[in-house]
Scaffold this active site. Structure first.
Site, PDB file in Angstrom:
ATOM      1  N   ASP A 113       1.008  -0.945  -0.088  1.00 54.34           N
ATOM      2  CA  ASP A 113      -0.028  -0.376   0.526  1.00 54.34           C
ATOM      3  C   ASP A 113       0.769   1.265  -0.376  1.00 54.34           C
ATOM      4  OD1 ASP A 113      -2.521  -1.563   0.605  1.00 54.34           O
ATOM      5  OD2 ASP A 113      -2.883  -1.609   2.203  1.00 54.34           O
ATOM      6  N   ARG A 146       0.792   5.218  17.184  1.00 52.57           N
ATOM      7  CA  ARG A 146       0.003   6.304  16.324  1.00 52.57           C
ATOM      8  C   ARG A 146       1.437   7.355  16.371  1.00 52.57           C
ATOM      9  NH1 ARG A 146       0.533   1.471  13.394  1.00 52.57           N
ATOM     10  NH2 ARG A 146      -1.520   0.730  12.779  1.00 52.57           N
ATOM     11  N   ASP A 155      -7.139   4.719  13.486  1.00 53.90           N
ATOM     12  CA  ASP A 155      -5.828   5.299  12.905  1.00 53.90           C
ATOM     13  C   ASP A 155      -5.634   6.648  12.500  1.00 53.90           C
ATOM     14  OD1 ASP A 155      -4.425   3.022  14.644  1.00 53.90           O
ATOM     15  OD2 ASP A 155      -4.519   1.392  12.958  1.00 53.90           O
TER      16      ASP A 155
HETATM   17  N1  ARG Z   1      -8.329  -1.880  16.095  1.00 53.83           N
HETATM   18  C1  ARG Z   1      -7.132  -1.486  16.949  1.00 53.83           C
HETATM   19  C2  ARG Z   1      -7.349   0.179  17.292  1.00 53.83           C
HETATM   20  O1  ARG Z   1      -7.822   0.467  16.932  1.00 53.83           O
HETATM   21  C3  ARG Z   1      -6.220  -1.954  16.197  1.00 53.83           C
HETATM   22  C4  ARG Z   1      -5.886  -1.616  14.415  1.00 53.83           C
HETATM   23  C5  ARG Z   1      -5.057  -1.835  13.612  1.00 53.83           C
HETATM   24  N2  ARG Z   1      -4.368  -1.178  12.304  1.00 53.83           N
HETATM   25  C6  ARG Z   1      -4.095  -2.019  11.746  1.00 53.83           C
HETATM   26  N3  ARG Z   1      -3.922  -0.953  10.679  1.00 53.83           N
HETATM   27  N4  ARG Z   1      -4.308  -2.915  11.162  1.00 53.83           N
HETATM   28  O2  ARG Z   1      -5.883  -0.232  18.160  1.00 53.83           O
END
Ligand code: ARG
Length: 412
Positions: free
Chosen positions: A16, A97, A126
């Site tokens: 990506d 993040r 995210d």
């Molecule tokens: N749902 C989890 C969070 O919001 C994990 C996110 C994982 N990110 C990913 N791109 N798979 O913290």
């Protein structure tokens, strides 16, 4: 060079974001600076990732080994807060993040960019965490997501990569969306989107099957002011403590989590996590707090911990609210020092011993043997006064015929 004509991209090295480098340039006319962080996710070397970014057309490629920074300043804050969103998720992605955002902003300043980009979709947490964190550090920066804002889909990616002869070898797509770092691993999408489908072996990488554990493993973790400083008597840094517990608790299948989670954007999503080190360390830290925190302070802290987890999950890492909660949490840790012994086995980390010079546990008050210094008779007066409001209210209920019914079975 600071003509503000550049985009800084959070670059993972995957398909990506590799395509995104050329795609962003193509669609916006701006040069792309790729930024990659090692937060303990393992896999390819930073140099390999750096070279791939350049080969995909990045004008600069900037890599940072941020493992210690992540462990010291992010994982340790989560540990002190016993952070478990919805009671079970140790905030793996949520705490990385803000750190990544900090480095993105630094790179934007260094390389003269006015825009920051990431590979997030428009459906997850995210994107919010990146953009709110970035805005909290430098509110003048703009954000763009090729997937969310420029319609970059997987089909477009493959066609675009072919057409532009991008040097992308790994077109093999994992069936899951994975995010991982030293604090744990998140696994979502694919067949897991049917919440009745049980996880299969291939979902997991940090943990072995807890149903077939090796012999039990006893560990002693020493904390100083809320931070692990020794494991089995050996000095460790926070990063080493997490890595060692990932290995040892992971071998026992500790820290597998499977839930339907409430995302900030309002969607309920099916999430798998494996966080062996985080779960083992939080279990130990919590028990040490049981020993060392004064009762009322501890009760308040449990509420604060829960709010901290929700706010950090909800992209508020750099907010004034979290800063204030951090100050409270930090203050509570000054006596959270001592040792916790745990048995790691078959999916569980079970505390079996604790000792601490700063513990409030007092044998002389707790014992039922001789040497008891607690005056049991003083409980009479305590109960009289503590029970007074209940007694007065009960008398009123009885007067109005609303007393609590008691069974009137007659024993024959
Ligand atoms: N749902 C989890 C969070 O919001 C994990 C996110 C994982 N990110 C990913 N791109 N798979 O913290």
């Amino acid at each position: 060079m600071s003509d503000n004509n550049r985009i800084v991209l959070a670059y993972s090295g995957g398909l990506d974001t590799s395509v995104a480098i050329a795609y962003l340039k193509d669609r916006t006319g701006k040069d792309v600076v790729a930024v990659s962080l090692d937060v303990g996710q393992g896999g390819e070397s930073l140099e390999t990732i750096r070279q791939r970014a350049l080969a995909c057309g990045a004008v600069e490629s900037y890599v940072v080994d941020a493992r210690d920074e992540f462990a010291n300043e992010y994982c340790m804050k989560a540990l002190k807060a016993n952070a478990m969103y919805e009671g079970v998720y140790p905030l793996v992605s949520a705490i990385s993040r803000p750190l990544i955002s900090k480095h993105l902003v630094r790179a934007a300043h260094q390389f003269g960019a006015d825009t920051i980009s990431h590979g997030c979709t428009g459906k997850g947490n995210d994107q919010v965490r990146f953009e709110v964190s970035i805005a909290s550090i430098d509110p003048t920066l703009k954000a763009i997501s090729p997937i969310r804002d420029l319609s970059l889909t997987r089909d477009v990616e493959i066609a675009f990569a072919k057409e532009h002869q991008l040097p992308i070898t790994q077109t093999e797509k994992s069936p899951y969306s994975i995010d991982q770092n030293v604090w744990g691993r998140a696994i979502e999408t694919g067949f897991l989107e049917d919440p009745w489908n049980g996880p299969t072996k291939d979902c997991y990488a940090y943990t072995d099957d807890p149903a077939f554990p090796p012999v039990e493993d006893e560990v002693v973790i020493e904390f100083k002011e809320g931070i692990p400083v020794k494991i089995d008597g050996r000095d460790v840094t926070p990063l080493q403590a997490i890595e060692e517990m990932n290995r040892r608790a992971g071998a026992q299948g500790i820290g597998r989590i499977d839930l339907i989670e409430d995302r900030l954007v309002g969607i309920k999503s099916r999430e798998l996590y494996e966080c062996p080190g985080a779960v083992a360390l939080i279990t130990a830290h919590q028990e040490l707090e049981n020993c060392c925190l004064e009762r009322e302070q501890h009760r308040i802290k449990r509420d604060i911990d829960k709010r901290w987890g929700e706010l950090v999950y909800d992209a508020q890492w750099f907010s004034p609210a979290v800063a204030s909660l951090n100050a409270f949490i930090e203050d509570t840790q000054k006596y959270v020092s001592g040792e916790i012994r745990m048995t790691l086995h078959g999916g569980r980390a079970v505390v079996t011993g604790r000792r601490s010079d700063t513990s409030l546990y007092d044998y002389r008050l707790a014992t039922y043997d001789s040497g008891d210094t607690f005056d049991q008779k003083s409980s009479n007066g305590f109960i009289d006064i503590y029970g007074l409001p209940s007694r007065v209210a009960a008398a009123r209920d009885v007067r109005f015929g609303n007393g609590i019914e008691v069974p009137n079975n007659v024993v024959e």
